[in-house]
Structure formats: structure tokens, C-alpha cells
Design an enzyme around this catalytic site. Structure first.
Site, PDB file in Angstrom:
ATOM      1  N   ASP A 142       0.825  -1.213   0.000  1.00 30.05           N
ATOM      2  CA  ASP A 142       0.000   0.000   0.000  1.00 30.05           C
ATOM      3  C   ASP A 142       0.862   1.268   0.000  1.00 30.05           C
ATOM      4  O   ASP A 142       0.674   2.169   0.824  1.00 30.05           O
ATOM      5  CB  ASP A 142      -0.933   0.047   1.213  1.00 30.05           C
ATOM      6  N   GLU A 168     -11.191  -1.433  -3.999  1.00 25.21           N
ATOM      7  CA  GLU A 168     -10.616  -0.695  -2.886  1.00 25.21           C
ATOM      8  C   GLU A 168      -9.529   0.249  -3.372  1.00 25.21           C
ATOM      9  O   GLU A 168      -9.269   0.374  -4.565  1.00 25.21           O
ATOM     10  CB  GLU A 168     -10.048  -1.643  -1.823  1.00 25.21           C
TER      11      GLU A 168
END
Length: 335
Positions: free
Chosen positions: A43, A216
Site C-alpha cells: 500500500d 478498494e
């Protein structure tokens, strides 16, 4: 979702003097092929302060930091937090780590948004920490809760991304699974969601009956009078079996509607593929996703993301690619 953290145990630019990045992409070589050093991230987001690039990511439990002078050689630089902020334990019982950061430079300070949750739950929260600088002189001050979700909500308050629109209004996109990706207006002074504000829906996947909706990690890039929304589809966190890939859509308003190049609606699971896994004959880097972007002082925009490295037992590795803006305005990642 962010299960990788459990498995591991655990754009704005300031006005500093510019530095030269020599050969960030040598002739005939992609930037990705030149990356070296400590590349284990998940991420990731990227920003520059002075002559140093900083990547913040889900590493360990408390947001890891990597640094580089040339975008190619990366060094571990510790963590943002030494422990969980006190408010998180009450907001999200059972949480043990901080996930999916976002970094920006706003009103003379750095804003680090971060996610707090437990795997597979939408009892989640996004917090904010601020610092006047980065690096060894950073002094992170936790500002507490920005927005949260509970089981009564139809969204999941993780994967934040800060964006400023053409009128100077501040927004926070977020979301993972459930009813998809949302966009909240922010109070410009506090950096927190405006009390009572209702979110805009900007992307979703149409799930099979009773199944999850795998979308997402929103990230919005303003460019050329458009807003480009990056989103991750399908599943991360399964090593080389991850099916993550990244799509892009664009809109004239930051609130949408976001459409792919073919006109497909991101609110209907559409969009244009932006990052995909290596070709089958290579099969090294799988599941590219959770993309962020950054525009350097020379005007080059880079996309940063993670992918799972088959040559490293499926570990998530840092990937960086320049973006080429095509004549029709659409971005192509040169990875």
C-alpha cells in the site's frame, strides 16, 4: 483488504530547493528494472521533501518509511509511530496495526492519513497525523479520528486518499469492498470530515448474490481539467496468487461520474485497465495494485504501487513507473 499486515506480524510539494535526479529512467531500461535496496512495501504512497523521496507504506505495524535520493535505491528509515495512538483501541477494538497511509503537503505541513481496522470488518477508522517536515527532523503529532465506519454503515473507512479540487476544496476518498468507494468533503482547517457530511459514491463492483465486492484503494489525480480515479479490483494479500489489478476512470468533477476510456461506468464495475500482472511467460510480479501517484518538480507524474514477487516467495515489493499522458488525455504507466 489489508490482511498482509497480519501475515507480517504485525501531492502537494513543499518549496525546498530542487535536486537533480540523474538517470531515473536510463535509456532502454524501465525504472522498475533499476529499483534496488529495501523494497518490501504494501500500500505505498510517495512524496518528495527537498532532495529526498519518501515512501510510506504498510510495513510492520506502524507505517514504514523508505527513502531514496534518486527514485532507484531505497533504504529503510523506520516507522511513523512507536505505538498505536490511544484513541484507536476504543474506536476499533482488537486492532493491532496501522494500514494503508496517504501523504500530502497541505498548508505548510505534511498530512499523513492512516487506516485502523481488523481484517474483514468494516468497524474501521481513518486517523490523521501531521508534521512540519519529514526525515530525521519529523515531529509527528497525532490529530485523532477523521472518519469511521461501523457495521451499520455500507462502506469501510480504510484506504484514504486526500485530494484538492480546482476550486481549492479538500476531499478524502476511501473505501474497501462493501458498497464501494466514497468521497467525503473535508474541513480545510482540521483536515477532518465535515461533521454531518454525506459521502459521494464514486466506484463500486457488482457482487454475486451474497458475495463480496472486490474494489478498494482509491487515488484521485487531477490533470488537464480532469480527475482520474485509480482503483484496485479483485484480491490482494495472497502472494503470487493475488488477482489484484488497477483500473482508471476519469470525470470532469471530483465527485464523478468516473468513466473508463470505453465509457464504462466505475459505479458499475467499469474502468480501463491501468496496471496488470506480468505476462504469463514472465510471471514474476503478480497482483499490482493499491496505486498512488506523485508529480515531481520536472512535471513527471509517477505511479507507485506494490506487486507480489515470485522470486521472493511472494513478498510485496515496491514498483514505480512514470506516467505518459497520451494525446487523448489518458494515462499510460510505463512499467
Amino acid at each position: 483488504m489489508k490482511g498482509w499486515i497480519l501475515a507480517l506480524a504485525a501531492l502537494g510539494l513543499p518549496g525546498a530547493a530542487p535536486a537533480q535526479v540523474v538517470g531515473a529512467q536510463d535509456a532502454g531500461k524501465s525504472l522498475n528494472s533499476q529499483l534496488s535496496g529495501d523494497l518490501t512495501v504494501h500500500d505505498p504512497v510517495i512524496i518528495r521533501d527537498g532532495d529526498t523521496y519518501f515512501v510510506f507504506s504498510t510495513v510492520g505495524k506502524y507505517i514504514g518509511i523508505k527513502t531514496s535520493k534518486d527514485l532507484k535505491t531505497w533504504t529503510d528509515a523506520g516507522s511513523v509511530f512507536a505505538q498505536m495512538p490511544a484513541w484507536t483501541k476504543e474506536a476499533v477494538p482488537g486492532t493491532e496495526g496501522i494500514w494503508a497511509p496517504d501523504i500530502s503537503f497541505v498548508n505548510g505541513e505534511y498530512r499523513l492519513y492512516y487506516s485502523v481496522s481488523t481484517f474483514g470488518s468494516n468497524r474501521s477508522a481513518i486517523g490523521l497525523a501531521t508534521s512540519p517536515t519529514l526525515g530525521a527532523k519529523a515531529k509527528w503529532k497525532d490529530q485523532g479520528l477523521v472518519v469511521m465506519s461501523t457495521k451499520e454503515d455500507d462502506f469501510n473507512a480504510i484506504d484514504p486518499n486526500f485530494v484538492v479540487d480546482a476550486k481549492g476544496r479538500q476531499w478524502l476518498s476511501l473505501g474497501s469492498f462493501w458498497s464501494g468507494l466514497k468521497l467525503f468533503p473535508l474541513d480545510a482547517k482540521t483536515g477532518k470530515v465535515t461533521p454531518g457530511a454525506e459521502p459521494y459514491s464514486i466506484a463500486r463492483r457488482l457482487a454475486p448474490a451474497g458475495g463480496p465486492a472486490p474494489v478498494e484503494a482509491p487515488f484521485i489525480i487531477p490533470h488537464g481539467g480532469w480527475y482520474y480515479l485509480l482503483a484496485s479490483y479483485d484480491y490482494c494479500c495472497k502472494g503470487v496468487n493475488s488477482t489484484y489489478y488497477t483500473v482508471v476512470g476519469r470525470a470532469k468533477k471530483v465527485t464523478g461520474p468516473y468513466l473508463g476510456k470505453d465509457g464504462s461506468e466505475m459505479m458499475q464495475g467499469g474502468g480501463t485497465i491501468f496496471l496488470r500482472a506480468d505476462l504469463q511467460e514472465q510471471q514474476r510480479f503478480r497482483g499490482p495494485g493499491h496505486a498512488g501517484a506523485f508529480t515531481d518538480r520536472d512535471g513527471t507524474t509517477y505511479v507507485v504501487y506494490h506487486a507480489y514477487d515470485k522470486q521472493a516467495d511472494g513478498a510485496p515489493k515496491l514498483r514505480i513507473a512514470p506516467i505518459r499522458w497520451e494525446a487523448d488525455g489518458w494515462p499510460t504507466a510505463e512499467y
